[in-house]
Design a protein around this motif. Structure first.
Motif, PDB file in Angstrom:
ATOM      1  N   PHE A  21     -17.640  12.375 -33.644  1.00  0.00           N
ATOM      2  CA  PHE A  21     -17.933  13.583 -32.890  1.00  0.00           C
ATOM      3  C   PHE A  21     -19.418  13.752 -32.632  1.00  0.00           C
ATOM      4  CE2 PHE A  21     -13.874  14.558 -35.002  1.00  0.00           C
ATOM      5  CZ  PHE A  21     -13.114  14.746 -33.862  1.00  0.00           C
ATOM      6  N   GLY A  22     -19.726  14.270 -31.437  1.00  0.00           N
ATOM      7  CA  GLY A  22     -21.116  14.511 -31.078  1.00  0.00           C
ATOM      8  C   GLY A  22     -21.240  14.631 -29.579  1.00  0.00           C
ATOM      9  N   THR A  23     -22.453  14.881 -29.124  1.00  0.00           N
ATOM     10  CA  THR A  23     -22.664  15.066 -27.690  1.00  0.00           C
ATOM     11  C   THR A  23     -22.292  13.819 -26.911  1.00  0.00           C
ATOM     12  OG1 THR A  23     -24.821  15.581 -28.616  1.00  0.00           O
ATOM     13  CG2 THR A  23     -24.258  16.578 -26.499  1.00  0.00           C
ATOM     14  N   ARG A  70     -25.976   8.584 -36.165  1.00  0.00           N
ATOM     15  CA  ARG A  70     -24.952   9.328 -36.894  1.00  0.00           C
ATOM     16  C   ARG A  70     -24.730   8.846 -38.313  1.00  0.00           C
ATOM     17  NH1 ARG A  70     -20.744  10.276 -31.919  1.00  0.00           N
ATOM     18  NH2 ARG A  70     -22.243  11.389 -30.621  1.00  0.00           N
ATOM     19  N   THR A  80     -22.067  19.964 -33.569  1.00  0.00           N
ATOM     20  CA  THR A  80     -21.204  19.847 -32.399  1.00  0.00           C
ATOM     21  C   THR A  80     -20.690  21.178 -31.860  1.00  0.00           C
ATOM     22  OG1 THR A  80     -19.332  19.494 -33.870  1.00  0.00           O
ATOM     23  CG2 THR A  80     -20.349  17.534 -32.938  1.00  0.00           C
ATOM     24  N   ALA A  89     -23.162  22.565 -29.386  1.00  0.00           N
ATOM     25  CA  ALA A  89     -24.072  21.546 -28.884  1.00  0.00           C
ATOM     26  C   ALA A  89     -24.492  21.890 -27.450  1.00  0.00           C
ATOM     27  CB  ALA A  89     -23.394  20.183 -28.917  1.00  0.00           C
ATOM     28  N   THR A 117     -21.194  17.986 -39.411  1.00  0.00           N
ATOM     29  CA  THR A 117     -20.649  17.542 -38.127  1.00  0.00           C
ATOM     30  C   THR A 117     -20.360  18.752 -37.233  1.00  0.00           C
ATOM     31  OG1 THR A 117     -19.656  15.693 -39.278  1.00  0.00           O
ATOM     32  CG2 THR A 117     -18.846  16.149 -37.069  1.00  0.00           C
TER      33      THR A 117
END
Lengths: 254, 322
Positions: free
Chosen positions: B25-27, B55, B293, B296, B289
């Motif tokens: 997960f992330g941009t 990450r 997120t 974000a 996390t």
């Protein structure tokens, strides 16, 4: 096996008992009697190496108590403390198991014989069915029995018991005293217990130690030390003596 | 299967899952197969760089930080025999925060800020230890009170620094105070420390159980109490310093993770310590996390997330009928 030589005990600002000399041997069951604040608990601590004597020495099997390794000492001397100022989160079985610490072999868990000893100890105090219960949910008397089980699991050669009968009902007081007597007579352990009750020492104990207010003490065989006049002087109240069966019982005359 | 063993397996799975989620997960979206690819057949590219350079270090830092805090909390709760003890009771986080804030105010660079934070944390430990330790007379109340008093004093100094600081710096400072893993350094040292202290804790577990019953009791069963207490004090202090240097003063984890494990029915330290490490690590990884997120590209302070997630979970455990 444990010898007190010229021991003087004190708490800050006060001398409790002076020049105490006596010895405890296997097979003997001692009662320690004395009024509140006379130094019974301090004596138990000094005899078990938890407190220092102001003067004199305590010898365990002929060697100074202070020179002994602490785990080695815990295999020889077990102490039932008067109070525990902590809450225990685990089960009754886990509680009894902690008594096995002086015998523990491995860093990573208990051995089979440790678990057997803990179960056997719980059985001796009638707590087998409570093994899985959380210790914190026990009543006061049940906790006291669990604490007795812990010291049985520890299996020392000398038992120093500070008020072992507290919180116990009559039936369990008798059961506990019979157990201590068996420890002394059948398993040849040395047992010393602090009692507040004049009812029991003349029935169960082979020896007695009377600690007076003024710091003097009398130690010896029960039939020599335990008499009405001596106990009346000790407690400062009048007593009656009953002899029945195997025992001599002292009751307050009020 | 025994309950502790089940819990160990469940929490191990949770730990792996939380680390995996932190990679996915992330941009920049990365799929599960892509992550697996970057593990097993690494090929240079954006995916590989994001996973391995951005990450993974942060996820590993979060896990180590959470594990260290939970471990430190569990140790201090035994040492001080106080259910409300948490890693920051020794003044470590206030010391570190004050050091960092002072350096920030003076316009220092990142390396100097970190050094100042470390100096502040160590100074707090030295002060608490120096004022509370007496030979052959360790008093849990004195340690607790000294730590609390020192923290209070430092908090006042921190507030003063915040008030005096130029507007633009305050936000960066708040992140220090609330906990934030965006600036976490290389987590390798923290992992080594975490592993070492966990093994040490497991070896000393029975002694910890006994100390929980009281000093006199532990002594009567053959525990050398003073060396044990010194060991716990410095292990907990070291773990806290390492955690604070990674993520600032992340709250909640150290206080409540050990209690969560106890509420799940595990009380002896041989099982409690590793379980707390796993749960603390997984929990903080997950919270971090979410922190990066949820809103974000805005990053939330992870300390806020740990409380928002943890409080309801713990209240539910507390309220559960047993």
């Amino acid at each position: 096996m444990l010898h007190c030589e010229g021991v003087t005990l004190g708490v800050p600002g006060r001398v409790l008992c002076r020049n105490l000399t006596f010895g405890i041997e296997p097979g003997q069951l001692w009662a320690v009697l004395g009024v509140n604040g006379s130094g019974k608990t301090t004596l138990v601590h000094a005899l078990s190496g938890l407190a220092r004597c102001e003067r004199g020495t305590v010898l365990l099997n002929g060697r100074s108590l202070e020179s002994a390794d602490s785990r080695q000492r815990a295999r020889e001397i077990g102490v039932l403390l008067q109070q525990e100022d902590a809450n225990f989160w685990g089960s009754v079985f886990e509680y009894a198991l902690l008594g096995r610490f002086p015998h523990a072999q491995s860093w990573f868990g208990w051995g089979g014989e440790d678990e057997e000893a803990a179960f056997a100890a719980l059985a001796e105090v009638g707590l087998t069915e409570f093994a899985g219960r959380r210790y914190a949910t026990l009543s006061g008397g049940e906790r006291q029995r669990a604490r007795i089980a812990q010291i049985l699991a520890q299996a020392p050669r000398l038992y120093l018991l500070d008020e072992p009968l507290q919180h116990l009902d009559l039936r369990h007081q008798i059961a506990a005293l019979m157990l201590f007597q068996r420890l002394a007579l059948e398993r040849r352990k040395a047992v010393m217990m602090v009692l507040h009750d004049t009812l029991w020492p003349g029935r169960f104990c082979s020896h007695a130690l009377l600690i007076h207010d003024d710091g003097t003490a009398r130690a010896g065989a029960a039939h020599e030390v335990l008499d009405r006049a001596g106990l009346e002087q000790l407690y400062g109240c009048r007593l009656r003596e009953f002899a029945q069966g195997a025992g001599r019982y002292f009751l307050p005359d009020v | 299967m025994s309950r502790p063993l089940l819990l160990v397996l469940a929490l191990l799975a949770a730990a792996v899952a939380s680390l995996f989620a932190a990679l996915i997960f992330g941009t920049f979206p990365i799929s599960v197969p892509q992550v697996l690819d970057s593990f097993f057949s690494p090929a240079p590219g954006v995916v590989h760089d994001v996973v391995w350079q951005l990450r993974a270090p942060r996820a590993l830092a979060a896990f180590a930080c959470g594990g260290l805090l939970a471990l430190s909390g569990a140790l201090l709760q035994v040492l001080l025999r106080n259910a409300l003890a948490d890693p920051y009771i020794l003044g470590v986080s206030s010391g570190a925060s004050f050091g960092a804030l002072l350096a920030l105010t003076l316009g220092a660079g990142a390396a100097l800020v970190n050094t100042a934070a470390l100096a502040g944390a160590l100074a707090a430990i030295v002060i608490v230890f120096g004022l509370s330790f007496r030979r052959s007379d360790w008093n849990a109340y004195r340690v607790t009170l000294t730590g609390v008093v020192l923290s209070t004093g430092l908090s006042a100094l921190i507030s003063l620094t915040l008030v005096m600081a130029p507007q633009g710096q305050v936000k960066g400072m708040l992140f220090w105070l609330m906990g934030d893993l965006s600036y976490a350094g290389d987590p390798l040292a923290a992992w080594l420390l975490l592993a070492g202290l966990t093994v040490l804790g497991i070896i000393q577990a029975t002694r910890l159980d006994l100390l929980g019953l009281g000093e006199l009791k532990a002594q009567s069963l053959g525990v050398a109490v003073t060396p044990l207490q010194l060991g716990i004090f410095f292990s907990a202090a070291l773990a806290t310093v390492a955690a604070v240097m990674l993520g600032g003063a992340v709250g909640f984890v150290g206080l409540l993770i050990p209690h969560a494990i106890r509420l799940l029915g595990v009380a002896n330290h041989r099982e409690l310590l590793p379980l707390a490490v796993l749960l603390g690590g997984a929990f903080l990884t997950l919270a971090d996390t979410l922190a990066r997120t949820l809103l974000a590209p805005q990053q939330l302070p992870v300390g806020v997330l740990t409380a928002l997630l943890g409080v309801p979970a713990l209240l539910a455990l507390l309220g559960r009928r047993r």
